[in-house]
Design a protein around this motif. Structure first.
Motif, PDB file in Angstrom:
ATOM      1  N   PRO B 159     -10.182  -1.852   4.422  1.00 42.04           N
ATOM      2  CA  PRO B 159      -9.168  -1.857   5.257  1.00 42.04           C
ATOM      3  C   PRO B 159      -8.139  -1.699   4.629  1.00 42.04           C
ATOM      4  O   PRO B 159      -7.626  -2.214   3.355  1.00 42.04           O
ATOM      5  CB  PRO B 159      -9.198  -3.000   6.357  1.00 42.04           C
ATOM      6  CG  PRO B 159      -9.929  -4.014   5.612  1.00 42.04           C
ATOM      7  CD  PRO B 159     -10.820  -3.406   4.603  1.00 42.04           C
ATOM      8  N   PHE B 161      -5.101  -3.364   5.087  1.00 41.18           N
ATOM      9  CA  PHE B 161      -4.313  -4.531   4.103  1.00 41.18           C
ATOM     10  C   PHE B 161      -5.047  -5.008   2.974  1.00 41.18           C
ATOM     11  O   PHE B 161      -4.443  -5.327   2.093  1.00 41.18           O
ATOM     12  CB  PHE B 161      -4.474  -5.611   5.444  1.00 41.18           C
ATOM     13  CG  PHE B 161      -5.566  -6.306   5.535  1.00 41.18           C
ATOM     14  CD1 PHE B 161      -5.982  -7.596   4.682  1.00 41.18           C
ATOM     15  CD2 PHE B 161      -6.618  -5.953   6.654  1.00 41.18           C
ATOM     16  CE1 PHE B 161      -7.096  -8.284   4.662  1.00 41.18           C
ATOM     17  CE2 PHE B 161      -7.798  -6.791   6.564  1.00 41.18           C
ATOM     18  CZ  PHE B 161      -8.093  -7.854   5.784  1.00 41.18           C
ATOM     19  N   LEU B 162      -6.428  -4.636   2.870  1.00 43.79           N
ATOM     20  CA  LEU B 162      -7.068  -5.166   1.722  1.00 43.79           C
ATOM     21  C   LEU B 162      -6.655  -4.274   0.301  1.00 43.79           C
ATOM     22  O   LEU B 162      -6.569  -4.603  -0.775  1.00 43.79           O
ATOM     23  CB  LEU B 162      -8.632  -5.378   1.978  1.00 43.79           C
ATOM     24  CG  LEU B 162      -9.582  -6.262   0.875  1.00 43.79           C
ATOM     25  CD1 LEU B 162      -8.873  -7.575   1.027  1.00 43.79           C
ATOM     26  CD2 LEU B 162     -10.749  -6.136   1.391  1.00 43.79           C
ATOM     27  N   LEU B 165      -3.342  -5.330  -0.798  1.00 40.75           N
ATOM     28  CA  LEU B 165      -3.244  -6.583  -1.390  1.00 40.75           C
ATOM     29  C   LEU B 165      -3.885  -6.090  -2.895  1.00 40.75           C
ATOM     30  O   LEU B 165      -3.330  -6.568  -3.918  1.00 40.75           O
ATOM     31  CB  LEU B 165      -4.160  -7.674  -0.903  1.00 40.75           C
ATOM     32  CG  LEU B 165      -3.719  -8.231   0.463  1.00 40.75           C
ATOM     33  CD1 LEU B 165      -4.608  -9.156   0.994  1.00 40.75           C
ATOM     34  CD2 LEU B 165      -2.313  -9.022   0.185  1.00 40.75           C
ATOM     35  N   ILE B 166      -4.940  -5.342  -2.790  1.00 42.31           N
ATOM     36  CA  ILE B 166      -5.250  -4.959  -4.243  1.00 42.31           C
ATOM     37  C   ILE B 166      -4.336  -4.117  -5.117  1.00 42.31           C
ATOM     38  O   ILE B 166      -4.098  -4.440  -6.253  1.00 42.31           O
ATOM     39  CB  ILE B 166      -6.921  -4.071  -4.049  1.00 42.31           C
ATOM     40  CG1 ILE B 166      -7.877  -5.251  -3.583  1.00 42.31           C
ATOM     41  CG2 ILE B 166      -7.212  -3.709  -5.468  1.00 42.31           C
ATOM     42  CD1 ILE B 166      -9.023  -4.622  -2.917  1.00 42.31           C
ATOM     43  N   ILE B 168      -1.411  -4.380  -4.600  1.00 41.26           N
ATOM     44  CA  ILE B 168      -0.166  -5.011  -5.153  1.00 41.26           C
ATOM     45  C   ILE B 168      -0.447  -5.880  -6.354  1.00 41.26           C
ATOM     46  O   ILE B 168       0.347  -5.890  -7.398  1.00 41.26           O
ATOM     47  CB  ILE B 168       0.241  -6.119  -3.980  1.00 41.26           C
ATOM     48  CG1 ILE B 168       1.060  -5.467  -2.884  1.00 41.26           C
ATOM     49  CG2 ILE B 168       1.263  -7.326  -4.537  1.00 41.26           C
ATOM     50  CD1 ILE B 168       1.447  -6.154  -1.630  1.00 41.26           C
ATOM     51  N   VAL B 169      -1.560  -6.365  -6.647  1.00 42.60           N
ATOM     52  CA  VAL B 169      -2.056  -7.135  -7.561  1.00 42.60           C
ATOM     53  C   VAL B 169      -2.165  -6.159  -8.718  1.00 42.60           C
ATOM     54  O   VAL B 169      -1.600  -6.589  -9.763  1.00 42.60           O
ATOM     55  CB  VAL B 169      -3.529  -7.915  -7.222  1.00 42.60           C
ATOM     56  CG1 VAL B 169      -4.157  -8.584  -8.576  1.00 42.60           C
ATOM     57  CG2 VAL B 169      -3.213  -9.064  -6.298  1.00 42.60           C
ATOM     58  N   ILE B 173       1.604  -6.253 -10.088  1.00 42.85           N
ATOM     59  CA  ILE B 173       1.720  -7.870 -10.980  1.00 42.85           C
ATOM     60  C   ILE B 173       1.039  -7.790 -12.184  1.00 42.85           C
ATOM     61  O   ILE B 173       1.514  -8.004 -13.080  1.00 42.85           O
ATOM     62  CB  ILE B 173       1.244  -8.910  -9.946  1.00 42.85           C
ATOM     63  CG1 ILE B 173       2.132  -8.875  -8.625  1.00 42.85           C
ATOM     64  CG2 ILE B 173       0.894 -10.125 -10.668  1.00 42.85           C
ATOM     65  CD1 ILE B 173       1.593  -9.514  -7.614  1.00 42.85           C
ATOM     66  N   VAL B 180       6.655  -4.223  -5.334  1.00 46.14           N
ATOM     67  CA  VAL B 180       5.790  -4.614  -4.377  1.00 46.14           C
ATOM     68  C   VAL B 180       6.290  -5.143  -2.860  1.00 46.14           C
ATOM     69  O   VAL B 180       5.565  -5.187  -1.810  1.00 46.14           O
ATOM     70  CB  VAL B 180       4.721  -5.775  -4.558  1.00 46.14           C
ATOM     71  CG1 VAL B 180       3.899  -5.410  -5.709  1.00 46.14           C
ATOM     72  CG2 VAL B 180       5.563  -7.018  -5.096  1.00 46.14           C
ATOM     73  N   ALA B 275       3.965  -5.392   7.260  1.00 42.90           N
ATOM     74  CA  ALA B 275       4.107  -6.928   7.103  1.00 42.90           C
ATOM     75  C   ALA B 275       3.838  -6.964   5.514  1.00 42.90           C
ATOM     76  O   ALA B 275       4.470  -7.999   4.839  1.00 42.90           O
ATOM     77  CB  ALA B 275       3.232  -7.291   8.152  1.00 42.90           C
ATOM     78  N   ILE B 276       2.865  -6.531   5.133  1.00 41.68           N
ATOM     79  CA  ILE B 276       2.530  -6.903   3.462  1.00 41.68           C
ATOM     80  C   ILE B 276       3.623  -6.772   2.694  1.00 41.68           C
ATOM     81  O   ILE B 276       3.971  -7.383   1.823  1.00 41.68           O
ATOM     82  CB  ILE B 276       0.895  -6.359   3.273  1.00 41.68           C
ATOM     83  CG1 ILE B 276      -0.128  -7.113   4.127  1.00 41.68           C
ATOM     84  CG2 ILE B 276       0.759  -6.518   1.634  1.00 41.68           C
ATOM     85  CD1 ILE B 276      -1.366  -6.180   3.684  1.00 41.68           C
TER      86      ILE B 276
END
Lengths: 285, 331
Positions: B159, B161-162, B165-166, B168-169, B173, B180, B275-276
């Motif tokens: 989805p 949001f996942l 997150l992936i 972003i990482v 990062i 990010v 939001a993320i």
């Protein structure tokens, strides 16, 4: 009126045999092992980490170490312990909301047996629910009941209804036209008896497989609502709330986000595999 | 294009379109009206009294009554609904209960950010969908095909949001090449704004794009089994030409519908992605209003979302009908 319906014991129950076969494939074994491992870690969390998820160390926001594999959070709590307690929260939510959703969805789908028109109307209602894109349904529920466990529980339960309802209805509609059902009806067997003996077990097969699919969706609903801040409220950890706060510190300690994300992915993977194995077993005939 | 021109000439395209719209508009209006009622009534179920939230918990009953009178909350619901609806038609969406600014102003301030995000996400979604879909639908075997299937399945299962997150990482990062969190509007600084936009737009676009790809792939696979493809093969048409002229051209319709339907999901997904990535768009505004029970902002946002969804669906049907002469506008 007595009809002789062959009684099957659980040993010869074709559904159970099919499910048992599902776990003999390597995929099914892997899924079962993963689900078992995840569930037991979550269940044993108070035994494995008796200090609880609120235990504070002196070091806040440190990176991963042997002592704290995921590092610590902004007030020095071990993030791995919090993530595992979060997993516990998630599983607690899912294992109550998903079965309830399955039960209500099945009943709604089978309502069509009372009358064709009622079934059509129920289906239309379920279509409306299915029409809400993504998070909107969850947000509407949060608006009505406020943030917290109950909102997540209701959101997951309602979100699952369309898929379970549709499956139950599909089974009902196809089976009602089969010769053996028509024959049974001609012999005077009541609709309800046919439903309990024949249609419900058939529907249950596909619905249980769909249940495993929906568990993954439920995990994502919890996480998505919690990440935006509309899920569980602190101090109780869930995977989503950890990510919600973790996003604030992602550049300082990436493990704050990576840890819960990895657990989330493993959880989703486990139930996806399980769903796959169950589906294959159900569709084997 | 002979099929389409045939359609234009012999069927009186414009009249058909008008008749189609005349038949569709009433049902669209009904949906809009019902959704306006839901948008109005839903926030009122929320626990807590907005008058208490504004006047403070120590306010006397007289003060509370004064606040309610000022906001019109003491009026009967039907009257409140009517006032609000009349306001909406005049472009007056009411005042935010919390920030005391006009709702339209709040929405305008978040609109640019969300529009930029969804626009880029739509472009990326179409790109991802068409590239993966056409590659997957073209006949091929072996390792490449396996890889493609795996990639599409993973994209499909993750989805927004996942994915976010992936991304972003990985890109923020581990290899810090893109920012990010936060945003710069494109109107302020185009290049810098684009940097902030890429990751969230990708996060939104990838799962939806994979859905489009999977659908396109299925349609193309089905098309390849049609008789006219066999005929073309028998005539000795080159495989590449068969793919372009026969398979692809007949597969666009479902893809267009899929893309249209996905745009609604993109808008909904923007809530989480904003939001993320800490962007101040309409999604963040919606979350903030839910948390602070800001009735009038919520009403406007819900109404807007539903109307956009309905309009997109209508547009899809029109595009589909013009693309495929077999689907007549009179349906």
């Amino acid at each position: 009126m007595t009809t002789s319906v062959q009684k099957t014991s659980w040993r010869t129950n074709p559904t159970l045999i099919r499910y048992a076969l599902a776990f003999q494939s390597s995929k099914g074994m892997a899924a079962l092992a993963l689900v078992f491992a995840i569930t037991s870690v979550a269940l044993l969390a108070p035994v494995l980490f008796p200090q609880g998820y609120d235990f504070q160390t002196r070091n806040a926001l440190v990176g991963p170490s042997w002592q704290h594999p995921f590092g610590t959070d902004e007030i020095g709590r071990d993030l791995m312990v919090r993530a595992i307690y979060g997993l516990r929260t998630d599983l607690g939510l899912i294992f109550t909301a998903v079965p309830l959703s399955m039960a209500i969805g099945t009943i709604l789908g089978l309502l069509g047996i009372i009358s064709r028109r009622l079934g059509d109307w129920v289906q239309r209602g379920l279509d409306v629910i299915a029409g809400f894109p993504g998070l909107i349904l969850g947000i509407c529920i949060v608006i009505v009941v406020g943030t917290g466990w109950l909102a997540l529980f209701i959101a997951i339960t309602i979100a699952g209804l369309p898929s379970f309802g549709r499956l139950a209805r599909a089974t009902l509609l196809t089976q009602m036209n089969r010769e053996y059902v028509i024959a049974a009806m001609t012999l005077g067997v009541s609709k309800w008896k046919i439903m309990i003996r024949h249609i419900l077990p058939q529907a249950a097969e596909t619905i249980i497989a769909q249940g495993a699919v929906f568990v993954v969706a439920a995990v994502f609903i919890e996480a998505a609502l919690s990440i935006v801040g509309l899920g569980l409220q602190p101090p109780e950890p869930s995977l989503g709330t950890l990510l919600n706060i973790g996003m604030l510190y992602v550049t300082l300690t990436p493990m704050y986000v990576i840890g819960p994300t990895v657990i989330l992915i493993i959880l989703a993977l486990a139930f996806s595999l399980l769903a796959d194995a169950l589906n294959e077993a159900v569709n084997q005939r | 294009m002979h099929a389409v021109t045939f359609f234009y000439k012999t069927h009186g395209w414009q009249t058909k379109m008008l008749r189609f719209l005349a038949r569709k508009i009433p049902s669209v209006m009904v949906v809009a009206l019902i959704s306006s009622m839901i948008a109005f009534i839903l926030p009122r179920f929320a626990p807590g009294d907005p008058a208490v939230a504004i006047a403070g918990s120590e306010a006397t009953p007289e003060q509370l009554a004064a606040v309610r009178a000022e906001l019109g909350l003491d009026q009967p619901l039907v009257l409140q609904y009517w006032d609000w609806l009349a306001g909406v038609f005049q472009g007056d969406l009411g005042m935010s209960l919390i920030t005391k600014r006009p709702v339209s102003e709040l929405i305008l301030s978040g609109l640019e950010s969300t529009l930029e995000l969804t626009l880029l996400a739509t472009i990326l979604m179409i790109t991802v969908g068409l590239v993966l879909g056409v590659l997957g639908g073209a006949k091929s075997t072996g390792l490449g095909r396996l890889l493609l299937d795996v990639v599409t399945t993973i994209f499909l299962a993750t989805p927004p949001f996942l994915t976010g997150l992936i991304l972003i990482v990985l890109l923020g990062i581990v290899t810090p090449i893109l920012p990010v969190s936060g945003e710069v509007l494109l109107s302020e600084d185009f290049v810098e704004g684009l940097k902030y936009l890429i990751l969230p737009a990708l996060a939104l676009a990838i799962p939806q794009g994979a859905l489009v790809a999977r659908l396109l792939q299925t349609t193309m696979t089905a098309m390849r089994n049609e008789d006219f493809v066999d005929l073309a093969k028998a005539k000795g048409v080159r495989p590449g030409l068969i793919l372009r002229r026969h398979v692809l051209r007949n597969s666009w319709g479902p893809a267009v519908v899929a893309i249209g339907l996905r745009i609604g999901d993109l808008l909904a997904g923007a809530i989480v992605v904003e939001a993320i990535f800490a962007r101040n768009g309409l999604g963040s505004l919606a979350v903030l209003s839910v948390q602070s029970r800001d009735y009038f902002v919520l009403q406007a946002l819900i109404l807007g979302a539903v109307i956009i969804a309905v309009v997109i669906q209508l547009l899809c049907e029109i595009i589909l009908a013009t693309l495929d002469p077999r689907i007549r506008l009179e349906g």
